[in-house]
Design a protein around this motif. Sequence first.
Motif, PDB file in Angstrom:
ATOM      1  N   LEU A   4      25.424  34.643  30.971  1.00 53.19           N
ATOM      2  CA  LEU A   4      26.730  34.351  30.389  1.00 53.19           C
ATOM      3  C   LEU A   4      26.611  33.876  28.946  1.00 53.19           C
ATOM      4  O   LEU A   4      25.723  33.089  28.617  1.00 53.19           O
ATOM      5  N   LYS A   5      27.535  34.338  28.116  1.00 58.82           N
ATOM      6  CA  LYS A   5      27.666  33.840  26.754  1.00 58.82           C
ATOM      7  C   LYS A   5      29.020  33.136  26.713  1.00 58.82           C
ATOM      8  O   LYS A   5      30.057  33.756  26.961  1.00 58.82           O
ATOM      9  N   ILE A   6      28.998  31.825  26.448  1.00 58.26           N
ATOM     10  CA  ILE A   6      30.241  31.051  26.543  1.00 58.26           C
ATOM     11  C   ILE A   6      30.582  30.434  25.189  1.00 58.26           C
ATOM     12  O   ILE A   6      29.711  29.832  24.528  1.00 58.26           O
ATOM     13  N   ALA A  35      25.985  29.632  37.669  1.00 60.42           N
ATOM     14  CA  ALA A  35      25.792  29.787  36.223  1.00 60.42           C
ATOM     15  C   ALA A  35      26.699  28.817  35.468  1.00 60.42           C
ATOM     16  O   ALA A  35      26.265  28.158  34.511  1.00 60.42           O
ATOM     17  N   ILE A  36      27.940  28.700  35.916  1.00 59.71           N
ATOM     18  CA  ILE A  36      28.883  27.800  35.243  1.00 59.71           C
ATOM     19  C   ILE A  36      28.440  26.347  35.425  1.00 59.71           C
ATOM     20  O   ILE A  36      28.473  25.550  34.493  1.00 59.71           O
ATOM     21  N   GLU A  37      27.977  26.029  36.631  1.00 60.80           N
ATOM     22  CA  GLU A  37      27.484  24.674  36.901  1.00 60.80           C
ATOM     23  C   GLU A  37      26.298  24.350  35.985  1.00 60.80           C
ATOM     24  O   GLU A  37      26.215  23.255  35.424  1.00 60.80           O
ATOM     25  N   ASN A  38      25.418  25.324  35.839  1.00 60.26           N
ATOM     26  CA  ASN A  38      24.268  25.132  34.948  1.00 60.26           C
ATOM     27  C   ASN A  38      24.735  24.841  33.520  1.00 60.26           C
ATOM     28  O   ASN A  38      24.179  23.987  32.822  1.00 60.26           O
ATOM     29  N   TYR A  39      25.746  25.567  33.111  1.00 60.58           N
ATOM     30  CA  TYR A  39      26.281  25.396  31.759  1.00 60.58           C
ATOM     31  C   TYR A  39      26.864  23.992  31.594  1.00 60.58           C
ATOM     32  O   TYR A  39      26.654  23.317  30.593  1.00 60.58           O
ATOM     33  N   GLU A  40      27.590  23.539  32.609  1.00 58.95           N
ATOM     34  CA  GLU A  40      28.206  22.211  32.547  1.00 58.95           C
ATOM     35  C   GLU A  40      27.150  21.105  32.458  1.00 58.95           C
ATOM     36  O   GLU A  40      27.323  20.130  31.736  1.00 58.95           O
ATOM     37  N   HIS A  41      26.063  21.303  33.197  1.00 58.52           N
ATOM     38  CA  HIS A  41      24.955  20.333  33.107  1.00 58.52           C
ATOM     39  C   HIS A  41      24.414  20.304  31.700  1.00 58.52           C
ATOM     40  O   HIS A  41      24.213  19.256  31.098  1.00 58.52           O
TER      41      HIS A  41
END
Lengths: 216, 391
Positions: free
Chosen positions: A44-46, A118-124
């Motif tokens: 993901l690119k956010i 993936a989103i959880e990883n990003y939030e961390h």
Amino acid sequence: MSFPYSEKVMEYFSHPKNVGEIEDADAVATEGSPACGDMVKLYLKINPETKSIEDIKFKSYGCASNIATASIITELSKNKTIEEAKKLTWKKASETLGGLPPAKVHCAVLAVDALRTAIENYEHKMGLLKEKKSTDTNIIEKRLKRVINPLTGLEVLKVNFVKKIDLDDGIITITVNLDSDHPFANNIREEIVERLEPLWDIKKVYVIFNDENERH
Amino acid sequence: MEKRNVYLDNNATTRTDERVVEHMNHYHLNDYAVASSQFSHTPGIKAKDGIEKARQIIAEKISALNNEIVFTSGSAESNNLALKGIALANRAAKRNRIVVSKIEHFSVLDSAKRLGKEGYDIAFVDVDGEGFIDIDHLKNLVNDETLLVSIIHGNHEIGTVQDLHSISEIVHKKGAYFHTDATYSFLQIPVDVKKYGIDLMTVSSDKIHGPKGVGALYVSEDVIIEKITDGGFQEFNLRGGTENVSGIAGFGKACEIFSEEDVERIKYLRNDLYEQFKSGLKGVQLNGSSDFSRRIPNNLNLSFDYIEGESVVLHLDMRGISVITGSACFSRALQASHILLAMGFSHERAHGSIRFSPSKYTLKEDIDYTVHHVKEVVTKLRKLSPLVEQQ
């Protein structure tokens, strides 16, 4: 002729969208394992300002429904904010594909799990967590729960595959019962690192194989 | 490349030979009466003659006597009759153990498991990495309490052919009966039941371009079994029910037509397929016997690294090529092939396995077409696979 897959599944299977990797991805997650015959990896690119998923790509090892659901997940979540993307369900993915055979529903679940992880990883990584819990063995085990031992097809935590978990000052060392020359040793190492390193208070993760003593 | 239809699933079943169909039609349209004893009407006697001619042809092919061939509805029934028939006939005997290999067809495995529920002690023999019976393990399992040993001759999935002669010696040393399921090797690998010391042997029609729904069980004169289908005195009182006259006649005809030259051609095509994959693709592994002389001629089973079999099968199907995989995704039970797992392979190797099985109708062009498309599909799927390290 009755074929188990809808036309849409076959279309996505034959011509999947958003295939590939993103080199400077902001978040990566893998769910499933080759041992189960199903594996999805998302990149993901956010956008840090809008929290919108600007690009998403996938790689898949698995059957037609695995490839099709992974592809549809990337389309459904692209240009959505991470909050919107979190609400995406396997049912929605399955419906968009015109339904899945009952035996293949788990493929949609897998793809949605990958997106959520993936989103959880990003939030961390970005410090977006509402509540910051310190990492302990429980959290590590929870995160490793879905990692599968490639030899047996069973969860690594259930079959004494993970021999030891050490946590010391933000550094995790996982000792696993696998030789480093196993064809999937690198995949396993990558998957474990990928699941643990995003934790907000973790600096480094090491995976040690049977024939190794030192940290790599 | 122009689209072709290439059927490479002949280990599962084959196209019926036109001459067989023609022969069968005679028994559909002319001699269609219920086969009966000589003390009956002429149509019944003619139908019976059709059956007896087929019986003689099949008996000769395996060096058996005519009255040792019992026609059934196919391999599954033959295997059921062999295992359950022996068990029923020997209920009073002290022998309580039945030994089967781990790579049997489900009709043997499940019959054995059923007998296990009835009180028999079922033991499973290990195989090695190429699917050969672990002879030492077999020797350990076969004891004085053993009633029956059932080992598949040529394996349907991996093609490995067992040494029946040495297995029967081990079995008979302990006074047990020996059954082999020769469904997939029948005629391709010649068997002399007397010389090899086989007590019961399953054969089938639809693997050799005969009709589906017909098979036979060879039952040695010296062996007593009890029937499992009641309802008449047919087939030496071993199988009740009206005989499938046209099917049986067709089975006989298929045996008659079967030729050694065809087998040689099939071997050539199979070997060509393997050589082309080996030289044209990386990450291809052979499953089953690496000694091709100990392999069913029409079997090739390969695993393609990093990709899953169902995807391969579907892509090839869209290109007109029919093959199968040992992958869990492909099976109704969502379980990877018990045969590949028994050989000690990882789940990935089972998931990536594809069986290619040519027949006498396969052309060299079909082989080249298959190689071309398999290469394309494997390359396409590997590009998608997270297991392939980025170059």
